[in-house]
Design a protein around this motif. Structure first.
Motif, PDB file in Angstrom:
ATOM      1  N   PRO A   1     114.759  62.420  81.866  1.00 49.99           N
ATOM      2  CA  PRO A   1     114.163  61.464  82.802  1.00 49.99           C
ATOM      3  C   PRO A   1     112.777  60.997  82.375  1.00 49.99           C
ATOM      4  CG  PRO A   1     114.153  63.684  83.712  1.00 49.99           C
ATOM      5  CD  PRO A   1     114.944  63.755  82.446  1.00 49.99           C
ATOM      6  N   ASP A   2     112.431  59.810  82.829  1.00 51.27           N
ATOM      7  CA  ASP A   2     111.100  59.268  82.549  1.00 51.27           C
ATOM      8  C   ASP A   2     110.005  60.145  83.149  1.00 51.27           C
ATOM      9  OD1 ASP A   2     112.210  57.088  81.225  1.00 51.27           O
ATOM     10  OD2 ASP A   2     112.318  55.882  83.053  1.00 51.27           O
ATOM     11  N   SER A   3     110.282  60.674  84.337  1.00 51.59           N
ATOM     12  CA  SER A   3     109.317  61.555  85.013  1.00 51.59           C
ATOM     13  C   SER A   3     110.025  62.873  85.324  1.00 51.59           C
ATOM     14  CB  SER A   3     108.805  60.904  86.300  1.00 51.59           C
ATOM     15  OG  SER A   3     108.143  59.683  86.024  1.00 51.59           O
ATOM     16  N   PRO A   4     110.134  63.776  84.344  1.00 48.76           N
ATOM     17  CA  PRO A   4     110.881  65.018  84.555  1.00 48.76           C
ATOM     18  C   PRO A   4     110.236  65.913  85.591  1.00 48.76           C
ATOM     19  CG  PRO A   4     109.667  65.085  82.487  1.00 48.76           C
ATOM     20  CD  PRO A   4     109.557  63.691  83.003  1.00 48.76           C
ATOM     21  N   ASP A   5     111.081  66.541  86.402  1.00 47.64           N
ATOM     22  CA  ASP A   5     110.569  67.472  87.403  1.00 47.64           C
ATOM     23  C   ASP A   5     110.322  68.835  86.767  1.00 47.64           C
ATOM     24  OD1 ASP A   5     113.103  68.562  87.085  1.00 47.64           O
ATOM     25  OD2 ASP A   5     113.831  67.915  89.046  1.00 47.64           O
ATOM     26  N   LEU A   6     109.854  69.767  87.575  1.00 50.85           N
ATOM     27  CA  LEU A   6     109.494  71.085  87.068  1.00 50.85           C
ATOM     28  C   LEU A   6     110.699  71.791  86.453  1.00 50.85           C
ATOM     29  CD1 LEU A   6     107.414  73.355  86.733  1.00 50.85           C
ATOM     30  CD2 LEU A   6     108.007  74.120  89.053  1.00 50.85           C
ATOM     31  N   ALA A   7     111.858  71.711  87.110  1.00 54.36           N
ATOM     32  CA  ALA A   7     113.057  72.382  86.592  1.00 54.36           C
ATOM     33  C   ALA A   7     113.418  71.846  85.220  1.00 54.36           C
ATOM     34  CB  ALA A   7     114.219  72.210  87.561  1.00 54.36           C
ATOM     35  N   SER A   8     113.392  70.531  85.065  1.00 56.71           N
ATOM     36  CA  SER A   8     113.743  69.936  83.774  1.00 56.71           C
ATOM     37  C   SER A   8     112.798  70.405  82.682  1.00 56.71           C
ATOM     38  CB  SER A   8     113.699  68.404  83.865  1.00 56.71           C
ATOM     39  OG  SER A   8     114.651  67.920  84.784  1.00 56.71           O
ATOM     40  N   ARG A   9     111.524  70.426  82.953  1.00 57.09           N
ATOM     41  CA  ARG A   9     110.543  70.826  81.945  1.00 57.09           C
ATOM     42  C   ARG A   9     110.687  72.306  81.586  1.00 57.09           C
ATOM     43  NH1 ARG A   9     105.246  69.845  84.091  1.00 57.09           N
ATOM     44  NH2 ARG A   9     106.101  69.467  86.151  1.00 57.09           N
ATOM     45  N   CYS A  10     110.948  73.139  82.583  1.00 52.21           N
ATOM     46  CA  CYS A  10     111.162  74.569  82.303  1.00 52.21           C
ATOM     47  C   CYS A  10     112.449  74.795  81.521  1.00 52.21           C
ATOM     48  CB  CYS A  10     111.208  75.351  83.610  1.00 52.21           C
ATOM     49  SG  CYS A  10     109.608  75.515  84.438  1.00 52.21           S
TER      50      CYS A  10
ATOM     51  N   ARG B   1     104.979  68.985  74.368  1.00 51.82           N
ATOM     52  CA  ARG B   1     104.542  67.773  75.062  1.00 51.82           C
ATOM     53  C   ARG B   1     105.006  67.751  76.516  1.00 51.82           C
ATOM     54  NH1 ARG B   1     106.847  64.348  71.896  1.00 51.82           N
ATOM     55  NH2 ARG B   1     108.506  63.568  73.252  1.00 51.82           N
ATOM     56  N   GLU B   2     106.198  68.268  76.786  1.00 53.06           N
ATOM     57  CA  GLU B   2     106.770  68.182  78.126  1.00 53.06           C
ATOM     58  C   GLU B   2     106.627  69.457  78.945  1.00 53.06           C
ATOM     59  OE1 GLU B   2     107.928  65.458  79.353  1.00 53.06           O
ATOM     60  OE2 GLU B   2     108.189  64.194  77.589  1.00 53.06           O
ATOM     61  N   ALA B   3     106.054  70.500  78.359  1.00 57.00           N
ATOM     62  CA  ALA B   3     105.994  71.810  79.030  1.00 57.00           C
ATOM     63  C   ALA B   3     105.194  71.732  80.334  1.00 57.00           C
ATOM     64  CB  ALA B   3     105.368  72.835  78.106  1.00 57.00           C
ATOM     65  N   PRO B   4     105.613  72.544  81.320  1.00 59.56           N
ATOM     66  CA  PRO B   4     104.876  72.541  82.602  1.00 59.56           C
ATOM     67  C   PRO B   4     103.508  73.216  82.471  1.00 59.56           C
ATOM     68  CG  PRO B   4     106.591  74.216  82.601  1.00 59.56           C
ATOM     69  CD  PRO B   4     106.766  73.416  81.335  1.00 59.56           C
TER      70      PRO B   4
END
Length: 238
Positions: free
Chosen positions: A173-182, A235-238
């Motif tokens: 996703p363009d704006s990943p949520d916490l679950a996606s990033r984890c 880059r995407e890590a929470p």
């Protein structure tokens, strides 16, 4: 690898667009590619199916489709309702092996998940992969719930002695949520296999020329791309 089987953790996870990206990246690397759709469901005879969508995005690839059934159901159910002969794993394996004599890479795209049934005997894409001795690439969703379905798929492959080549996220996703990033860290852990790519959401809507240019940046070197899993995770890590 000369044959790569591509399955999803379920439906609508981006399996076809990942297949197109793998095909496009292989073509860019100078390899000849054929795409085999084992069983196409939910598409009329005059409509383009998944194999044709791969060709639209990836360009110079050969395509083959073993069977087509009108209802958007599991192949075994769709074949039964249509009163048609089902596809059997041995036919899938035979067709893929024949294509592999002519092309550098054959991509075998399943329908839905690994254990979706092709026939009344319970034949599946996993059976076809076993007959071929081919590695399996798993396409997973990004967000909540993907760890369970990905681990179940990985466990089934391991129980059958099949190689899990890796996992690709079908739509990042363009704006990943916490679950996606984890999940970037957790998916390799639960699957026991590397993360081999992440396609941006909406990749299939790109003009084919742009798709061809971008595809290698979405996939890791094992799939002929340049995507760096560690850098992406940092880059995407929470």
């Amino acid at each position: 690898m000369s044959v790569l089987v591509i399955t999803g953790t379920g439906t609508e996870v981006g399996k076809t667009v990942v297949t197109a990206a793998v095909a496009a990246t292989a073509v860019a690397a100078g390899r000849s590619v054929a795409v085999l759709k084992a069983a196409q469901t939910g598409v009329r005879p005059d409509e383009p199916g998944d194999a044709q969508e791969v060709a639209r995005l990836a360009g110079a690839v050969a395509t083959a489709e073993l069977a087509r059934y009108p209802d958007p159901l599991a192949p075994a159910t769709a074949a039964r309702r249509a009163g048609r002969t089902p596809v059997r794993p041995a036919e899938v394996a035979e067709a893929a092996a024949e294509l592999a004599t002519e092309y550098d890479l054959v991509l075998v795209e399943g329908a839905g998940g690994l254990l979706v049934r092709f026939d009344a005997a319970g034949g599946t894409l996993a059976d076809a992969a076993g007959l071929l001795g081919a590695p399996v690439l798993v396409v997973a969703s990004a967000g909540l719930g993907t760890l369970n379905t990905t681990e179940l798929t990985a466990r089934e492959l391991a129980a059958r002695g099949l190689e899990l080549a890796g996992v690709v996220i079908g739509s990042w996703p363009d704006s990943p949520d916490l679950a996606s990033r984890c999940n970037l860290a957790d998916l390799p852990e639960v699957s026991g296999a590397p993360l081999l790519g992440a396609l941006p959401a909406g990749a299939a809507s790109l003009p084919p020329a742009d798709f061809l240019t971008a595809a290698p940046s979405w996939l890791a070197p094992r799939l002929d791309g340049v995507w760096d899993a560690a850098e992406f995770a940092r880059r995407e890590a929470p």
